[in-house]
Scaffold this motif. Structure first.
Motif, PDB file in Angstrom:
ATOM      1  N   PRO A   1       0.823  -1.217   0.000  1.00  0.00           N
ATOM      2  CA  PRO A   1       0.000   0.000   0.000  1.00  0.00           C
ATOM      3  C   PRO A   1       0.854   1.264   0.000  1.00  0.00           C
ATOM      4  CG  PRO A   1       0.023  -1.009   2.177  1.00  0.00           C
ATOM      5  CD  PRO A   1       0.687  -1.988   1.243  1.00  0.00           C
ATOM      6  N   PHE A   2       0.348   2.258  -0.692  1.00  0.00           N
ATOM      7  CA  PHE A   2       1.041   3.552  -0.730  1.00  0.00           C
ATOM      8  C   PHE A   2       0.758   4.306   0.566  1.00  0.00           C
ATOM      9  CE2 PHE A   2       0.824   8.139  -1.744  1.00  0.00           C
ATOM     10  CZ  PHE A   2       2.155   8.338  -2.069  1.00  0.00           C
ATOM     11  N   LEU A   3       1.808   4.611   1.317  1.00  0.00           N
ATOM     12  CA  LEU A   3       1.659   5.262   2.614  1.00  0.00           C
ATOM     13  C   LEU A   3       2.249   6.664   2.632  1.00  0.00           C
ATOM     14  CD1 LEU A   3       2.645   2.237   4.889  1.00  0.00           C
ATOM     15  CD2 LEU A   3       0.347   2.979   4.234  1.00  0.00           C
ATOM     16  N   GLY A   4       2.728   7.122   1.494  1.00  0.00           N
ATOM     17  CA  GLY A   4       3.376   8.425   1.445  1.00  0.00           C
ATOM     18  C   GLY A   4       2.385   9.569   1.329  1.00  0.00           C
ATOM     19  N   SER A   5       2.932  10.764   1.327  1.00  0.00           N
ATOM     20  CA  SER A   5       2.126  11.972   1.179  1.00  0.00           C
ATOM     21  C   SER A   5       1.978  12.315  -0.299  1.00  0.00           C
ATOM     22  CB  SER A   5       2.800  13.138   1.900  1.00  0.00           C
ATOM     23  OG  SER A   5       2.208  14.371   1.529  1.00  0.00           O
ATOM     24  N   LEU A   6       0.837  12.878  -0.669  1.00  0.00           N
ATOM     25  CA  LEU A   6       0.612  13.310  -2.043  1.00  0.00           C
ATOM     26  C   LEU A   6       0.847  14.813  -2.196  1.00  0.00           C
ATOM     27  CD1 LEU A   6      -2.503  11.199  -3.052  1.00  0.00           C
ATOM     28  CD2 LEU A   6      -0.154  10.921  -3.827  1.00  0.00           C
ATOM     29  N   GLY A   7       1.535  15.398  -1.244  1.00  0.00           N
ATOM     30  CA  GLY A   7       1.913  16.796  -1.361  1.00  0.00           C
ATOM     31  C   GLY A   7       3.166  16.958  -2.201  1.00  0.00           C
ATOM     32  N   TYR A   8       3.677  18.183  -2.288  1.00  0.00           N
ATOM     33  CA  TYR A   8       4.906  18.419  -3.037  1.00  0.00           C
ATOM     34  C   TYR A   8       6.062  17.672  -2.381  1.00  0.00           C
ATOM     35  CZ  TYR A   8       2.420  22.274  -5.295  1.00  0.00           C
ATOM     36  OH  TYR A   8       1.525  23.023  -6.008  1.00  0.00           O
ATOM     37  N   ASP A   9       6.910  17.081  -3.215  1.00  0.00           N
ATOM     38  CA  ASP A   9       8.061  16.323  -2.723  1.00  0.00           C
ATOM     39  C   ASP A   9       9.312  17.188  -2.818  1.00  0.00           C
ATOM     40  OD1 ASP A   9       9.639  14.207  -1.826  1.00  0.00           O
ATOM     41  OD2 ASP A   9       8.586  12.741  -3.063  1.00  0.00           O
ATOM     42  N   HIS A  10      10.450  16.628  -2.493  1.00  0.00           N
ATOM     43  CA  HIS A  10      11.736  17.322  -2.583  1.00  0.00           C
ATOM     44  C   HIS A  10      11.948  17.794  -4.017  1.00  0.00           C
ATOM     45  CE1 HIS A  10      16.069  18.036  -2.444  1.00  0.00           C
ATOM     46  NE2 HIS A  10      16.006  17.945  -1.123  1.00  0.00           N
ATOM     47  N   GLN A  11      12.508  18.990  -4.214  1.00  0.00           N
ATOM     48  CA  GLN A  11      12.654  19.541  -5.557  1.00  0.00           C
ATOM     49  C   GLN A  11      13.564  18.709  -6.446  1.00  0.00           C
ATOM     50  OE1 GLN A  11      14.234  23.512  -5.504  1.00  0.00           O
ATOM     51  NE2 GLN A  11      16.263  22.890  -4.809  1.00  0.00           N
ATOM     52  N   GLN A  12      14.455  17.893  -5.861  1.00  0.00           N
ATOM     53  CA  GLN A  12      15.299  17.009  -6.675  1.00  0.00           C
ATOM     54  C   GLN A  12      14.619  15.684  -6.982  1.00  0.00           C
ATOM     55  OE1 GLN A  12      19.409  18.367  -4.531  1.00  0.00           O
ATOM     56  NE2 GLN A  12      19.456  16.419  -5.579  1.00  0.00           N
ATOM     57  N   GLY A  13      13.471  15.450  -6.368  1.00  0.00           N
ATOM     58  CA  GLY A  13      12.790  14.179  -6.542  1.00  0.00           C
ATOM     59  C   GLY A  13      12.753  13.412  -5.245  1.00  0.00           C
ATOM     60  N   ASN A  14      11.921  12.404  -5.199  1.00  0.00           N
ATOM     61  CA  ASN A  14      11.736  11.605  -3.991  1.00  0.00           C
ATOM     62  C   ASN A  14      13.064  11.055  -3.477  1.00  0.00           C
ATOM     63  OD1 ASN A  14      11.127   8.556  -2.932  1.00  0.00           O
ATOM     64  ND2 ASN A  14       9.574  10.029  -2.244  1.00  0.00           N
ATOM     65  N   GLU A  15      13.306  11.274  -2.194  1.00  0.00           N
ATOM     66  CA  GLU A  15      14.608  10.882  -1.630  1.00  0.00           C
ATOM     67  C   GLU A  15      14.812   9.374  -1.656  1.00  0.00           C
ATOM     68  OE1 GLU A  15      17.440  11.818   2.263  1.00  0.00           O
ATOM     69  OE2 GLU A  15      15.365  12.540   2.189  1.00  0.00           O
ATOM     70  N   ALA A  16      13.746   8.608  -1.371  1.00  0.00           N
ATOM     71  CA  ALA A  16      13.869   7.145  -1.398  1.00  0.00           C
ATOM     72  C   ALA A  16      14.231   6.660  -2.795  1.00  0.00           C
ATOM     73  CB  ALA A  16      12.564   6.507  -0.939  1.00  0.00           C
ATOM     74  N   LEU A  17      13.588   7.237  -3.836  1.00  0.00           N
ATOM     75  CA  LEU A  17      13.903   6.839  -5.205  1.00  0.00           C
ATOM     76  C   LEU A  17      15.335   7.211  -5.552  1.00  0.00           C
ATOM     77  CD1 LEU A  17      13.230   5.788  -8.003  1.00  0.00           C
ATOM     78  CD2 LEU A  17      12.159   7.987  -8.531  1.00  0.00           C
ATOM     79  N   ARG A  18      15.785   8.369  -5.133  1.00  0.00           N
ATOM     80  CA  ARG A  18      17.161   8.765  -5.453  1.00  0.00           C
ATOM     81  C   ARG A  18      18.174   7.835  -4.785  1.00  0.00           C
ATOM     82  NH1 ARG A  18      18.242  13.785  -3.430  1.00  0.00           N
ATOM     83  NH2 ARG A  18      16.202  14.129  -2.488  1.00  0.00           N
ATOM     84  N   HIS A  19      17.888   7.396  -3.557  1.00  0.00           N
ATOM     85  CA  HIS A  19      18.781   6.433  -2.896  1.00  0.00           C
ATOM     86  C   HIS A  19      18.765   5.094  -3.638  1.00  0.00           C
ATOM     87  CE1 HIS A  19      20.314   8.485   0.630  1.00  0.00           C
ATOM     88  NE2 HIS A  19      19.115   8.993   0.875  1.00  0.00           N
ATOM     89  N   THR A  20      17.590   4.677  -4.094  1.00  0.00           N
ATOM     90  CA  THR A  20      17.491   3.434  -4.860  1.00  0.00           C
ATOM     91  C   THR A  20      18.254   3.547  -6.176  1.00  0.00           C
ATOM     92  OG1 THR A  20      15.333   2.913  -3.885  1.00  0.00           O
ATOM     93  CG2 THR A  20      15.879   1.826  -5.957  1.00  0.00           C
ATOM     94  N   LEU A  21      18.181   4.703  -6.811  1.00  0.00           N
ATOM     95  CA  LEU A  21      18.920   4.904  -8.059  1.00  0.00           C
ATOM     96  C   LEU A  21      20.420   4.871  -7.830  1.00  0.00           C
ATOM     97  CD1 LEU A  21      16.810   7.640  -9.877  1.00  0.00           C
ATOM     98  CD2 LEU A  21      17.229   5.312 -10.657  1.00  0.00           C
ATOM     99  N   VAL A  22      20.876   5.343  -6.691  1.00  0.00           N
ATOM    100  CA  VAL A  22      22.307   5.253  -6.368  1.00  0.00           C
ATOM    101  C   VAL A  22      22.752   3.796  -6.437  1.00  0.00           C
ATOM    102  CG1 VAL A  22      24.013   5.493  -4.522  1.00  0.00           C
ATOM    103  CG2 VAL A  22      22.406   7.355  -4.976  1.00  0.00           C
ATOM    104  N   SER A  23      21.969   2.906  -5.838  1.00  0.00           N
ATOM    105  CA  SER A  23      22.300   1.468  -5.861  1.00  0.00           C
ATOM    106  C   SER A  23      22.140   0.892  -7.261  1.00  0.00           C
ATOM    107  CB  SER A  23      21.400   0.715  -4.880  1.00  0.00           C
ATOM    108  OG  SER A  23      21.562   1.196  -3.567  1.00  0.00           O
ATOM    109  N   HIS A  24      21.096   1.320  -7.960  1.00  0.00           N
ATOM    110  CA  HIS A  24      20.817   0.804  -9.301  1.00  0.00           C
ATOM    111  C   HIS A  24      21.956   1.115 -10.269  1.00  0.00           C
ATOM    112  CE1 HIS A  24      18.544  -0.147 -12.949  1.00  0.00           C
ATOM    113  NE2 HIS A  24      18.887   1.042 -13.420  1.00  0.00           N
ATOM    114  N   VAL A  25      22.390   2.369 -10.331  1.00  0.00           N
ATOM    115  CA  VAL A  25      23.437   2.721 -11.298  1.00  0.00           C
ATOM    116  C   VAL A  25      24.801   2.170 -10.878  1.00  0.00           C
ATOM    117  CG1 VAL A  25      22.210   4.769 -12.087  1.00  0.00           C
ATOM    118  CG2 VAL A  25      23.891   5.000 -10.243  1.00  0.00           C
TER     119      VAL A  25
END
Length: 479
Positions: A145-169
């Motif tokens: 289930p989606f438990l996050g907020s639907l408000g504005y996120d960090h201007q660089q993008g979602n922090e969790a996704l950016r951390h996941t991308l660090v591992s991905h690349v």
């Protein structure tokens, strides 16, 4: 009348006449209810065809600026500035005068045609629905289930996704970075727009590959940039050509697509990659690496990206999930120096207040799941099958009338037609016969080329599309 239309500009003469009369009305040269010259008289005075004046007067009438009555001539409207008169904006002029240029007419036509269900689509640069991980997405949505907020996120993008991308690349591309050096964008297209708009200024010289996807983008012209071409051969773009261009034009930025390049499918060899980085360091020229296809390598071997070889922070790395997961997610990213990412993030925030939260959540869940490895293997296998189908089809039905380099990854096949043939007429005939492709002139400076894209087509339909293309080719060649 002292004024004369300027025949050296691209604007149609009838539109110049419309503007002149509008300005004359505003300045009082043509008062309300004044009679304008007859069509014949004005045509003679301006040395234009009468039909040109007719077109101008008709447009003025449609705008409510003049009244036309048969036998009475054309008069300036008496209530043009009055309360009772309603004027409609000249939307055609607004459309033409905007600084952001439209796509080429041929690109617009192709996009219109591919909406038709009866066409075999060998033009769209995306994956077919059957290659997208729909089942994985359904499982994620059902079990997590989606438990996050639907408000504005960090201007660089979602922090969790950016951390996941660090591992991905790091795992797939051997790129070492951190979350503060990543900006989430609406696909790679927005990434390129942000880079051009924020890091360059009108008059700057940039180098792009020829042929290339960038060749088709009007964003360079919209930004007032001067573009210079780096010819692509079977080993990719040549760094020596960049040196030559820089001596003449002082290149400010270079755009490269090293792996399974769009449209040629070529792979830049390792020596050229290193040489481009050396030149970048020596001359201080930033490299924009566009990498949408490297994970599609059919043999599973991923070449070292320019960013993974970059030890000085000279490369801005652009990638996305569009070509390996789903284009509709609109998840792309830029990796670069923190100060650059901050500048681009500020600009993106001005445009859309940051990326949409929900697709970022789905992308993060997918990239951090067990589905990723199997999906990439599936994509490689399925794309190779589609490549083989299009290659075999061309070899069987086109014989020796066409030549191409068989790509080892990606989704594009770049073909040279040996016969002298009008590629625009060939496209028109092919569309009438139920198949669409991309003429090479959209993507490069040389004539006689076409691009087939096999990522969008389904097995079986690809072969059918090539058969239809061959039929169209033969009809046109005999006519």
């Amino acid at each position: 009348m002292d004024w004369k239309p300027d025949r050296n500009v691209k604007k149609p003469i009838y539109k110049q006449i419309v503007e002149y009369i509008e300005q004359g009305i505003s300045s009082g040269l043509f008062p309300g209810d004044s009679l304008l010259p007859s069509e014949r008289a004005l045509a003679k005075e301006l040395n234009v065809n009468r039909s040109t004046v007719v077109s101008a007067y008709e447009e003025l009438q449609s705008l409510g600026i003049v009244d036309r009555k048969k036998g009475s001539g054309t008069r300036v409207s008496t209530d043009i500035w009055g309360i009772a008169h309603k004027r409609i904006p000249n939307w055609g002029r607004y459309v033409e005068d905007g600084s952001f240029l439209p796509n080429l007419p041929l690109v617009q036509k192709i996009r219109t045609e591919i909406q038709k269900n009866n066409l075999v689509n060998l033009a769209s640069g995306e994956l077919s629905a059957g290659l997208m991980p729909t089942e994985a997405f359904q499982n994620i949505l059902s079990n997590q289930p989606f438990l996050g907020s639907l408000g504005y996120d960090h201007q660089q993008g979602n922090e969790a996704l950016r951390h996941t991308l660090v591992s991905h690349v790091r795992e797939y591309k051997e790129i070492n970075t951190n979350s503060s050096s990543i900006l989430i964008t609406s696909g790679a297209q927005q990434a390129l727009h942000l880079i051009v708009e924020c890091l360059l200024k009108p008059g700057d010289a940039v180098a792009i590959e020829d042929p290339s996807y960038c060749y088709s983008l009007p964003l360079f012209q919209s930004a007032g940039l001067r573009t210079f071409l780096l010819p692509v051969d079977k080993h990719g773009a040549n760094p020596e050509d960049l040196m030559a261009l820089h001596k003449k034009h002082r290149i400010r930025m270079v755009f490269l697509n090293p792996d399974y390049q769009n449209p040629t499918g070529t792979i830049m060899n390792i020596s050229r990659r290193k040489k481009f980085l050396e030149i970048s360091t020596e001359l201080g020229i930033p490299i924009i690496e566009d990498d949408p296809y490297s994970l599609t390598s059919f043999n599973g071997e991923v070449n070292p990206t320019l960013k993974s070889l970059d030890t000085n922070g000279n490369v801005l790395y652009v990638s996305s999930l569009s070509k390996i997961v789903a284009s509709g997610l609109r998840i792309g990213w830029i990796i670069g120096p923190s100060q650059v990412i901050q500048r681009l993030a500020d600009a993106k925030q001005q445009v859309d207040f940051g990326h949409s939260v929900f697709p970022q959540w789905i992308a993060n869940e997918f990239l951090g799941s067990e589905y990723v490895h199997s999906h990439i293997k599936t994509i490689r296998t399925q794309l190779k099958l589609r490549r083989d189908e299009i290659v075999l089809g061309l070899e069987e039905v086109m014989d020796d009338q066409i030549e191409f380099l068989t790509p080892a990854g990606g989704i594009h096949l770049w073909c040279r037609i040996k016969a002298t043939i009008n590629e625009h007429k060939l496209l028109e005939e092919s569309i009438n016969n139920g198949v669409v492709f991309v003429p090479g002139s959209i993507l490069g400076s040389n004539n006689g080329y076409i691009r087939f894209t096999f990522g969008r087509g389904e097995l079986g339909l690809i072969r059918q599309g090539i058969t239809r293309f061959a039929e169209s080719f033969n009809i046109l060649r005999k006519s």
